[in-house]
Write a protein that holds these residues in place. Sequence first.
Motif, PDB file in Angstrom:
ATOM      1  N   ILE A 195       0.648  -1.284  -0.034  1.00  0.00           N
ATOM      2  CA  ILE A 195       0.048   0.201   0.149  1.00  0.00           C
ATOM      3  C   ILE A 195       0.996   1.281   0.091  1.00  0.00           C
ATOM      4  N   PHE A 196       0.542   2.039  -1.220  1.00  0.00           N
ATOM      5  CA  PHE A 196       1.110   3.595  -0.951  1.00  0.00           C
ATOM      6  C   PHE A 196       0.264   4.492  -0.664  1.00  0.00           C
ATOM      7  N   VAL A 197       0.735   5.027   0.427  1.00  0.00           N
ATOM      8  CA  VAL A 197      -0.094   6.315   1.178  1.00  0.00           C
ATOM      9  C   VAL A 197       0.362   7.554   0.832  1.00  0.00           C
ATOM     10  N   VAL A 198      -0.197   8.153   0.125  1.00  0.00           N
ATOM     11  CA  VAL A 198       0.389   9.526  -0.300  1.00  0.00           C
ATOM     12  C   VAL A 198      -0.470  10.781   0.573  1.00  0.00           C
ATOM     13  N   ASP A 199       0.735  11.340   1.457  1.00  0.00           N
ATOM     14  CA  ASP A 199       0.303  12.418   2.408  1.00  0.00           C
ATOM     15  C   ASP A 199       0.153  13.883   1.685  1.00  0.00           C
ATOM     16  N   ARG A 200      -1.230  13.878   0.923  1.00  0.00           N
ATOM     17  CA  ARG A 200      -1.592  15.008  -0.203  1.00  0.00           C
ATOM     18  C   ARG A 200      -1.968  16.381   0.559  1.00  0.00           C
ATOM     19  N   ASN A 201      -0.637  16.847   1.258  1.00  0.00           N
ATOM     20  CA  ASN A 201      -1.217  18.079   2.000  1.00  0.00           C
ATOM     21  C   ASN A 201      -0.694  19.572   1.107  1.00  0.00           C
ATOM     22  N   GLN A 202      -0.677  19.142  -0.079  1.00  0.00           N
ATOM     23  CA  GLN A 202      -0.706  20.457  -1.127  1.00  0.00           C
ATOM     24  C   GLN A 202       0.895  21.137  -1.303  1.00  0.00           C
ATOM     25  N   PHE A 203       1.552  20.815  -0.085  1.00  0.00           N
ATOM     26  CA  PHE A 203       2.799  21.556  -0.152  1.00  0.00           C
ATOM     27  C   PHE A 203       4.112  20.496  -0.842  1.00  0.00           C
ATOM     28  N   GLN A 204       5.057  21.147  -1.076  1.00  0.00           N
ATOM     29  CA  GLN A 204       6.363  20.572  -1.653  1.00  0.00           C
ATOM     30  C   GLN A 204       7.294  22.053  -1.178  1.00  0.00           C
ATOM     31  N   ALA A 205       7.948  21.387   0.304  1.00  0.00           N
ATOM     32  CA  ALA A 205       8.890  22.232   0.987  1.00  0.00           C
ATOM     33  C   ALA A 205       8.032  23.618   1.333  1.00  0.00           C
ATOM     34  N   ASN A 206       8.834  24.834   0.704  1.00  0.00           N
ATOM     35  CA  ASN A 206       8.054  26.094   0.987  1.00  0.00           C
ATOM     36  C   ASN A 206       7.189  26.453  -0.382  1.00  0.00           C
ATOM     37  N   ALA A 207       6.826  25.633  -0.929  1.00  0.00           N
ATOM     38  CA  ALA A 207       5.832  26.148  -2.260  1.00  0.00           C
ATOM     39  C   ALA A 207       4.604  25.021  -2.243  1.00  0.00           C
ATOM     40  N   ARG A 208       3.482  25.342  -2.917  1.00  0.00           N
ATOM     41  CA  ARG A 208       2.310  24.810  -3.277  1.00  0.00           C
ATOM     42  C   ARG A 208       2.614  23.788  -4.381  1.00  0.00           C
ATOM     43  N   THR A 209       2.416  22.730  -4.062  1.00  0.00           N
ATOM     44  CA  THR A 209       2.583  21.622  -5.370  1.00  0.00           C
ATOM     45  C   THR A 209       2.090  22.035  -6.739  1.00  0.00           C
ATOM     46  N   GLU A 210       0.897  22.276  -6.719  1.00  0.00           N
ATOM     47  CA  GLU A 210       0.167  22.872  -7.901  1.00  0.00           C
ATOM     48  C   GLU A 210       0.694  24.082  -8.688  1.00  0.00           C
ATOM     49  N   GLU A 211       1.432  24.833  -7.744  1.00  0.00           N
ATOM     50  CA  GLU A 211       2.052  26.146  -8.263  1.00  0.00           C
ATOM     51  C   GLU A 211       3.587  25.864  -8.908  1.00  0.00           C
ATOM     52  N   LEU A 212       4.151  24.683  -8.182  1.00  0.00           N
ATOM     53  CA  LEU A 212       5.362  24.259  -8.384  1.00  0.00           C
ATOM     54  C   LEU A 212       5.592  23.349  -9.666  1.00  0.00           C
ATOM     55  N   ILE A 213       5.289  22.231  -9.393  1.00  0.00           N
ATOM     56  CA  ILE A 213       5.000  21.102 -10.703  1.00  0.00           C
ATOM     57  C   ILE A 213       3.588  20.413 -10.325  1.00  0.00           C
ATOM     58  N   PRO A 214       2.708  20.690 -11.062  1.00  0.00           N
ATOM     59  CA  PRO A 214       1.243  20.242 -10.736  1.00  0.00           C
ATOM     60  C   PRO A 214       1.222  18.474 -10.750  1.00  0.00           C
ATOM     61  N   LEU A 215       0.321  18.121  -9.863  1.00  0.00           N
ATOM     62  CA  LEU A 215       0.255  16.829  -9.643  1.00  0.00           C
ATOM     63  C   LEU A 215      -0.838  16.136 -10.178  1.00  0.00           C
ATOM     64  N   GLU A 216      -2.033  16.901 -10.079  1.00  0.00           N
ATOM     65  CA  GLU A 216      -3.267  16.528 -10.593  1.00  0.00           C
ATOM     66  C   GLU A 216      -3.328  16.494 -12.077  1.00  0.00           C
ATOM     67  N   PRO A 217      -4.289  15.527 -12.436  1.00  0.00           N
ATOM     68  CA  PRO A 217      -4.911  14.589 -11.799  1.00  0.00           C
ATOM     69  C   PRO A 217      -3.993  13.451 -11.106  1.00  0.00           C
ATOM     70  N   LEU A 218      -3.909  13.356  -9.895  1.00  0.00           N
ATOM     71  CA  LEU A 218      -3.089  12.403  -9.284  1.00  0.00           C
ATOM     72  C   LEU A 218      -3.654  10.968  -9.338  1.00  0.00           C
ATOM     73  N   ALA A 219      -4.861  10.725  -8.974  1.00  0.00           N
ATOM     74  CA  ALA A 219      -5.540   9.302  -9.001  1.00  0.00           C
ATOM     75  C   ALA A 219      -5.514   8.883 -10.415  1.00  0.00           C
TER      76      ALA A 219
END
Length: 285
Positions: free
Chosen positions: A171-195
């Motif tokens: 089981i891979f569990v992704v802690d999807r808190n929307q941040f990568q270090a000090n930036a939002r993931t979707e503003e840095l390198i967008p992940l969605e649609p992640l599923a």
Amino acid sequence: MQNTIEKELQEMALKVREHIVRMSTGGGCFTGASLSAVDLIVYLYSEFLNVNALNLYSPERDYLFLSKGHDVPALYGTLAELGLLQKDRLKNHLSLDDYIYWHPNTRIPGIEFHSGSLGHLPSIAVGVAMDIKISGGDNKVVCILGDGELNEGTCWEAMLVANAYKLDNLIFVVDRNQFQANARTEELIPLEPLADKFEAFGASVKRINGHDFNALSETFNAYPFEQGKVNVIIADTVRGKGLPSIQERADRWFCNFSAHEVEQLLLELHGNHYTQLTSETLVVR
């Protein structure tokens, strides 16, 4: 989930958050990210994984790999609350006299593998799950990843291998808190649609509220999701969960609070007092 069990999990999660806040001084720790992972880790060790003080080294135990190793204060706190680690040792955080520091160390009972450099433990988890399959065991293998960590190509390579070998015990569990270090993931390198991306790699995917113990119970009790497919849970969480003054703030990634600020944050955690800490009072890395 029975109300009494849910209440017990909530109480334990609160105590773990207290430990994290206390470790956020004297050198600090990755406070915001650790707080987002608390409920996941508390649930896994309390209700899902066959891991306890008596079977830490048994080949029949289940495995948890904390790939986003900077969340380790949440793991330290959980292990302490469950009696796998002495609570007094948490005071040794960053001390040269102990092994409790910013990333997991296997010298701490209950920690399966070192991590810190992101993207490596998915492959370790795949290897362990493959070994269990070959050996005919029924151990469960859980690997917790950060959402920003998914920018590492090794995560997706591990997914390819996991599905090639039909590792439905993983089981891979992704802690999807929307941040990568000090930036939002979707503003840095967008992940969605992640599923959709995980499904394209052959996984069976569920997306839930990572702070809802009932949702966690319902989802993990459905394991394995589909025969012959690696399981993926995208857990939507809040960075800094429990502390309104630092929730969802990019500058509250790594925190080094003063002793006074820690006391104020502990009050805030219990909802008794609210103190908006300014950026000038906080060491941010």
